[in-house]
Write an enzyme that holds these catalytic residues in place. Structure first.
Site, short mmCIF file in Angstrom:
data_model
loop_
_atom_site.label_atom_id
_atom_site.label_comp_id
_atom_site.label_asym_id
_atom_site.label_seq_id
_atom_site.Cartn_x
_atom_site.Cartn_y
_atom_site.Cartn_z
N VAL A 1 2.82 6.61 4.64
CA VAL A 1 2.17 6.54 5.95
C VAL A 1 1.35 5.25 6.00
O VAL A 1 0.59 4.96 5.06
CB VAL A 1 1.24 7.77 6.18
CG1 VAL A 1 0.47 7.63 7.48
CG2 VAL A 1 2.05 9.05 6.17
N GLY B 1 0.87 3.84 -2.97
CA GLY B 1 -0.15 4.86 -3.18
C GLY B 1 -0.55 5.60 -1.92
O GLY B 1 -1.40 6.49 -1.97
N HIS B 2 0.03 5.27 -0.76
CA HIS B 2 -0.39 5.88 0.51
C HIS B 2 0.81 6.32 1.31
O HIS B 2 1.19 5.67 2.26
CB HIS B 2 -1.21 4.88 1.32
CG HIS B 2 -2.02 5.50 2.42
ND1 HIS B 2 -1.53 5.70 3.70
CD2 HIS B 2 -3.28 5.98 2.43
CE1 HIS B 2 -2.47 6.24 4.46
NE2 HIS B 2 -3.54 6.42 3.71
N PHE B 3 1.43 7.32 1.08
CA PHE B 3 1.35 8.28 -0.02
C PHE B 3 2.70 8.23 -0.73
O PHE B 3 3.72 8.06 -0.07
CB PHE B 3 1.08 9.68 0.52
CG PHE B 3 -0.22 9.76 1.29
CD1 PHE B 3 -1.43 9.77 0.62
CD2 PHE B 3 -0.22 9.80 2.67
CE1 PHE B 3 -2.63 9.86 1.33
CE2 PHE B 3 -1.42 9.87 3.38
CZ PHE B 3 -2.62 9.90 2.72
N PHE C 1 0.80 -1.22 0.00
CA PHE C 1 0.00 0.00 0.00
C PHE C 1 0.83 1.27 0.00
O PHE C 1 0.33 2.34 -0.31
CB PHE C 1 -0.96 0.01 1.20
CG PHE C 1 -0.31 -0.37 2.49
CD1 PHE C 1 0.47 0.52 3.18
CD2 PHE C 1 -0.48 -1.65 2.98
CE1 PHE C 1 1.08 0.15 4.36
CE2 PHE C 1 0.13 -2.03 4.16
CZ PHE C 1 0.91 -1.12 4.85
#
Length: 150
Positions: free
Chosen positions: A59, A52-54, A49
């Protein structure tokens, strides 16, 4: 810490149905049946993840922190009953008073502390806190329901 109250990843996999990339507990450090559990999650930049986060400031998603608390609570619930039935699962059915204090980033080690508050029939209420470097990053109260799969 009592060595018999430590669970490695193989023992966790025997208790939870979750698998990569959704298994969010790496090791159980200690537990006492019907009372508490301490677990860890080592946060790596390789988590899927983080792309894309971030992208510029990775985070750990708050909803996944809550999921990790719930997985820890499920392990405590399974270790607290006398006989584990392979057809039973604990479902997360409620989250109350969830608060996030600090972001969790790659390289951090989250320590989950889950306390069993009350069991009534198939419902169990837990209080969970997440610590990183002795700072509380998250706190929440959760309710799980034990369901017999058909």
């Amino acid at each position: 810490m009592n060595e018999k109250n430590v669970l490695n990843i193989e023992e966790i996999l025997n208790l939870l149905p979750h698998r990569y990339p959704f298994l969010l507990v790496d090791r159980i450090l200690d537990f006492k049946k019907g009372e508490y559990l301490r677990a860890i999650k080592n946060v790596s930049f390789n988590e899927p993840f983080f792309q894309g986060h971030f992208p510029r400031k990775p985070v750990f998603p708050g909803v996944l922190i809550l999921e990790a608390i719930a997985q820890s609570a499920g392990i405590l619930a399974f270790k607290s009953i006398s006989k584990v039935n392979s057809r039973e699962l604990y479902y997360l059915v409620g989250i109350d008073e969830a608060r996030f204090k600090y972001p969790v980033q790659p390289g951090d080690q989250m320590i989950f502390q889950v306390k069993l508050i009350k069991t009534k029939r198939s419902l169990t209420r837990f209080e969970g806190t997440v610590m990183v470097d002795k700072k509380m990053v998250c706190k929440a109260t959760m309710m799980c329901s034990r369901i017999q799969e058909t």
